[in-house]
Write a protein that holds these residues in place. Sequence first.
Motif, PDB file in Angstrom:
ATOM      1  N   ARG A  60       0.830  -1.216   0.000  1.00 31.62           N
ATOM      2  CA  ARG A  60       0.000   0.000   0.000  1.00 31.62           C
ATOM      3  C   ARG A  60       0.855   1.253   0.000  1.00 31.62           C
ATOM      4  O   ARG A  60       0.538   2.238  -0.671  1.00 31.62           O
ATOM      5  N   ARG A  61       1.962   1.232   0.765  1.00 32.60           N
ATOM      6  CA  ARG A  61       2.823   2.407   0.806  1.00 32.60           C
ATOM      7  C   ARG A  61       3.508   2.644  -0.539  1.00 32.60           C
ATOM      8  O   ARG A  61       3.683   3.777  -0.972  1.00 32.60           O
ATOM      9  N   ARG A  62       3.909   1.554  -1.228  1.00 34.91           N
ATOM     10  CA  ARG A  62       4.522   1.722  -2.547  1.00 34.91           C
ATOM     11  C   ARG A  62       3.529   2.307  -3.544  1.00 34.91           C
ATOM     12  O   ARG A  62       3.876   3.167  -4.358  1.00 34.91           O
ATOM     13  N   ARG A  63       2.283   1.837  -3.479  1.00 35.56           N
ATOM     14  CA  ARG A  63       1.269   2.385  -4.378  1.00 35.56           C
ATOM     15  C   ARG A  63       1.047   3.874  -4.137  1.00 35.56           C
ATOM     16  O   ARG A  63       0.922   4.662  -5.077  1.00 35.56           O
ATOM     17  N   LEU A  64       0.994   4.235  -2.861  1.00 37.88           N
ATOM     18  CA  LEU A  64       0.799   5.639  -2.535  1.00 37.88           C
ATOM     19  C   LEU A  64       1.978   6.484  -3.009  1.00 37.88           C
ATOM     20  O   LEU A  64       1.803   7.589  -3.532  1.00 37.88           O
ATOM     21  N   ALA A  65       3.213   5.957  -2.856  1.00 29.98           N
ATOM     22  CA  ALA A  65       4.402   6.695  -3.293  1.00 29.98           C
ATOM     23  C   ALA A  65       4.394   6.901  -4.803  1.00 29.98           C
ATOM     24  O   ALA A  65       4.726   7.980  -5.303  1.00 29.98           O
ATOM     25  N   VAL A  66       3.993   5.868  -5.544  1.00 31.21           N
ATOM     26  CA  VAL A  66       3.927   5.994  -7.003  1.00 31.21           C
ATOM     27  C   VAL A  66       2.890   7.032  -7.396  1.00 31.21           C
ATOM     28  O   VAL A  66       3.098   7.846  -8.301  1.00 31.21           O
ATOM     29  N   THR A  67       1.745   7.019  -6.701  1.00 27.47           N
ATOM     30  CA  THR A  67       0.693   7.995  -6.994  1.00 27.47           C
ATOM     31  C   THR A  67       1.180   9.415  -6.772  1.00 27.47           C
ATOM     32  O   THR A  67       0.985  10.305  -7.607  1.00 27.47           O
ATOM     33  N   VAL A  68       1.844   9.647  -5.616  1.00 29.41           N
ATOM     34  CA  VAL A  68       2.340  10.994  -5.302  1.00 29.41           C
ATOM     35  C   VAL A  68       3.408  11.421  -6.305  1.00 29.41           C
ATOM     36  O   VAL A  68       3.419  12.559  -6.796  1.00 29.41           O
ATOM     37  N   ALA A  69       4.308  10.512  -6.663  1.00 30.33           N
ATOM     38  CA  ALA A  69       5.367  10.858  -7.618  1.00 30.33           C
ATOM     39  C   ALA A  69       4.785  11.183  -8.992  1.00 30.33           C
ATOM     40  O   ALA A  69       5.201  12.138  -9.658  1.00 30.33           O
ATOM     41  N   GLY A  70       3.791  10.407  -9.419  1.00 31.58           N
ATOM     42  CA  GLY A  70       3.150  10.676 -10.704  1.00 31.58           C
ATOM     43  C   GLY A  70       2.472  12.017 -10.739  1.00 31.58           C
ATOM     44  O   GLY A  70       2.561  12.768 -11.725  1.00 31.58           O
ATOM     45  N   ALA A  71       1.776  12.336  -9.640  1.00 31.17           N
ATOM     46  CA  ALA A  71       1.103  13.636  -9.574  1.00 31.17           C
ATOM     47  C   ALA A  71       2.114  14.777  -9.607  1.00 31.17           C
ATOM     48  O   ALA A  71       1.895  15.823 -10.233  1.00 31.17           O
ATOM     49  N   ALA A  72       3.271  14.602  -8.943  1.00 32.05           N
ATOM     50  CA  ALA A  72       4.287  15.647  -8.931  1.00 32.05           C
ATOM     51  C   ALA A  72       4.862  15.869 -10.327  1.00 32.05           C
ATOM     52  O   ALA A  72       5.093  17.006 -10.760  1.00 32.05           O
ATOM     53  N   VAL A  73       5.107  14.768 -11.071  1.00 34.26           N
ATOM     54  CA  VAL A  73       5.639  14.897 -12.425  1.00 34.26           C
ATOM     55  C   VAL A  73       4.653  15.622 -13.331  1.00 34.26           C
ATOM     56  O   VAL A  73       5.018  16.520 -14.103  1.00 34.26           O
ATOM     57  N   LEU A  74       3.381  15.257 -13.221  1.00 35.21           N
ATOM     58  CA  LEU A  74       2.355  15.905 -14.039  1.00 35.21           C
ATOM     59  C   LEU A  74       2.256  17.390 -13.723  1.00 35.21           C
ATOM     60  O   LEU A  74       2.114  18.230 -14.604  1.00 35.21           O
ATOM     61  N   ALA A  75       2.349  17.731 -12.447  1.00 35.54           N
ATOM     62  CA  ALA A  75       2.279  19.136 -12.053  1.00 35.54           C
ATOM     63  C   ALA A  75       3.474  19.917 -12.597  1.00 35.54           C
ATOM     64  O   ALA A  75       3.362  21.057 -13.053  1.00 35.54           O
ATOM     65  N   ALA A  76       4.668  19.293 -12.571  1.00 35.86           N
ATOM     66  CA  ALA A  76       5.874  19.968 -13.080  1.00 35.86           C
ATOM     67  C   ALA A  76       5.770  20.213 -14.574  1.00 35.86           C
ATOM     68  O   ALA A  76       6.110  21.287 -15.084  1.00 35.86           O
ATOM     69  N   VAL A  77       5.284  19.213 -15.312  1.00 37.67           N
ATOM     70  CA  VAL A  77       5.137  19.376 -16.762  1.00 37.67           C
ATOM     71  C   VAL A  77       4.133  20.467 -17.083  1.00 37.67           C
ATOM     72  O   VAL A  77       4.348  21.320 -17.961  1.00 37.67           O
ATOM     73  N   ALA A  78       3.019  20.470 -16.346  1.00 38.32           N
ATOM     74  CA  ALA A  78       1.999  21.485 -16.590  1.00 38.32           C
ATOM     75  C   ALA A  78       2.546  22.880 -16.313  1.00 38.32           C
ATOM     76  O   ALA A  78       2.287  23.834 -17.054  1.00 38.32           O
ATOM     77  N   GLY A  79       3.315  23.006 -15.236  1.00 32.38           N
ATOM     78  CA  GLY A  79       3.877  24.318 -14.913  1.00 32.38           C
ATOM     79  C   GLY A  79       4.876  24.784 -15.962  1.00 32.38           C
ATOM     80  O   GLY A  79       4.901  25.957 -16.350  1.00 32.38           O
ATOM     81  N   TRP A  80       5.713  23.861 -16.431  1.00 29.82           N
ATOM     82  CA  TRP A  80       6.700  24.225 -17.466  1.00 29.82           C
ATOM     83  C   TRP A  80       6.007  24.671 -18.741  1.00 29.82           C
ATOM     84  O   TRP A  80       6.379  25.662 -19.357  1.00 29.82           O
ATOM     85  N   LEU A  81       4.974  23.958 -19.148  1.00 26.78           N
ATOM     86  CA  LEU A  81       4.232  24.330 -20.341  1.00 26.78           C
ATOM     87  C   LEU A  81       3.556  25.682 -20.183  1.00 26.78           C
ATOM     88  O   LEU A  81       3.470  26.480 -21.118  1.00 26.78           O
ATOM     89  N   LEU A  82       3.062  25.950 -18.996  1.00 26.58           N
ATOM     90  CA  LEU A  82       2.336  27.191 -18.753  1.00 26.58           C
ATOM     91  C   LEU A  82       3.255  28.401 -18.883  1.00 26.58           C
ATOM     92  O   LEU A  82       2.896  29.428 -19.465  1.00 26.58           O
ATOM     93  N   PHE A  83       4.469  28.254 -18.321  1.00 27.92           N
ATOM     94  CA  PHE A  83       5.360  29.420 -18.298  1.00 27.92           C
ATOM     95  C   PHE A  83       6.277  29.524 -19.528  1.00 27.92           C
ATOM     96  O   PHE A  83       6.820  30.570 -19.838  1.00 27.92           O
ATOM     97  N   SER A  84       6.474  28.441 -20.253  1.00 28.48           N
ATOM     98  CA  SER A  84       7.425  28.499 -21.359  1.00 28.48           C
ATOM     99  C   SER A  84       6.771  28.318 -22.727  1.00 28.48           C
ATOM    100  O   SER A  84       7.418  28.469 -23.756  1.00 28.48           O
ATOM    101  N   GLY A  85       5.525  27.957 -22.760  1.00 31.62           N
ATOM    102  CA  GLY A  85       4.917  27.635 -24.049  1.00 31.62           C
ATOM    103  C   GLY A  85       4.260  28.799 -24.748  1.00 31.62           C
ATOM    104  O   GLY A  85       3.770  28.681 -25.868  1.00 31.62           O
ATOM    105  N   GLY A  86       4.217  29.990 -24.167  1.00 32.38           N
ATOM    106  CA  GLY A  86       3.491  31.115 -24.748  1.00 32.38           C
ATOM    107  C   GLY A  86       4.092  31.594 -26.049  1.00 32.38           C
ATOM    108  O   GLY A  86       3.404  32.006 -26.969  1.00 32.38           O
ATOM    109  N   ASP A  87       5.428  31.592 -26.222  1.00 34.10           N
ATOM    110  CA  ASP A  87       6.083  32.128 -27.412  1.00 34.10           C
ATOM    111  C   ASP A  87       6.240  31.083 -28.502  1.00 34.10           C
ATOM    112  O   ASP A  87       6.599  31.398 -29.625  1.00 34.10           O
TER     113      ASP A  87
END
Length: 436
Positions: free
Chosen positions: A386-413
């Motif tokens: 259960r702890r491994r599943r939770l860790a994978v979930t949290v890590a996946g959410a963090a990666v998705l958030a980082a990608v979204a933030g990078w696209l938001l701030f760098s994709g305008g031009d």
Amino acid sequence: MARNIGSHYTAHRVLGRGSAGTVWLGEGPEGPVAIKLLREDLAADPDLAERFAHERHALLGLEHPHIVGVRELLVPESQHGATGPAGANGEIALVMDLVRGPDLRTHLTRERRLAPAEAATIVAGVASGLAVAHAAGIVHRDVKPENILLDTSGEQPVALLTDFGVAKLIDEPRHGGRSGVVGTPDYMAPEIVEGLPPRAAVDIYALVTVLYELLSGFTPFGGGHPGAVLRRQVTEQVAPLPGLPDELWELIQQCLAKAPASRLRAAELASRLRELHPALVGLPPLDLGDPAADEERRQASGDADYAGYAEHGDATAALATAAPTRAAVPLVRGAAPDSERVTHTRMRVPDADELAGGAHGTARAPRAPGQPRAGSARNTTAGARRRRRLAVTVAGAAVLAAVAGWLLFSGGDEGGGGDGRGPATEVTLVDEADVG
């Protein structure tokens, strides 16, 4: 104040109170007796009176040196035709042999732990009594220290089992009501928790739980909320007792097996314990260390259901009266706590998902002095997954958030969208149960 019970008995004073009623010191045609009067709410049930009347011959017919004999059963007349000697004012009363001595709970509270030879002698005697009852088709269903009395009138104390059949008669489903788990959680066999009918093997499980408690000072799965205790009965294995002879430990393991068919029968248990007794003579009580934790465990799982049939003023009876008690906790939604049922608890049968959920608050494992304490239920394999599943979930959410933030701030031009905010990104919430 004295009161008449039926036409032949007089009750003089209260000896103790239990989950089902009050025990009085009484007098009958043949001398002193113990009279157990059922609670008023139970005695008022005509169906219960009829059940007691129907079981009259079975209750009166149990005779054994390690069973408290029932001399008479007094029941009120029932509209359903129940017959038998009538109790006073419609009361249900069991007139029993008077045992002069404390109950086993009182003795254990005073001694804290018993030497293996003494514990084996007590349990072997009770097992021989159970063998006679099981041969007659009677299952006790509530074997525990409070229902084992020690007759101290002779040179050596003699253990006697009392309250045969009372739990079954009182707690049978009535008026078509839904059945549930009935009993004392610390001593309840796994098959009862799972909703199976109680057979002779449940008494063996309860009695060897008593043996474990006599040796260690606490029950193998006790402590905490009754629901957690029941879950441990089904999901956990008994923790070994350091310093116990191998033969005795193997016997305990066999009789605490989750499968009823794996346990010894009552006669076999009595015989095996008597065979082991010579090797146990002279062994001191187990030294398990951590006295403060043991006392905490005793207070969590121990209670004085009643003070036994000791004489009024006996120091053992006073000790039992002063012992801490644990109130019954209702697990049926909307039910109110019953302060009179301090150990005998009714609760619904847990479903398969609840039983598979593991234990919350693992029973304390005994250990020798200086030995590190074993990990809790959080260190189990299921918990690690259960702890491994939770860790994978949290890590996946963090990666998705980082990608979204990078696209938001760098994709305008860099275009891709007429509004200058970059490409649209879809984020899916992942349940931890789907990861792994």
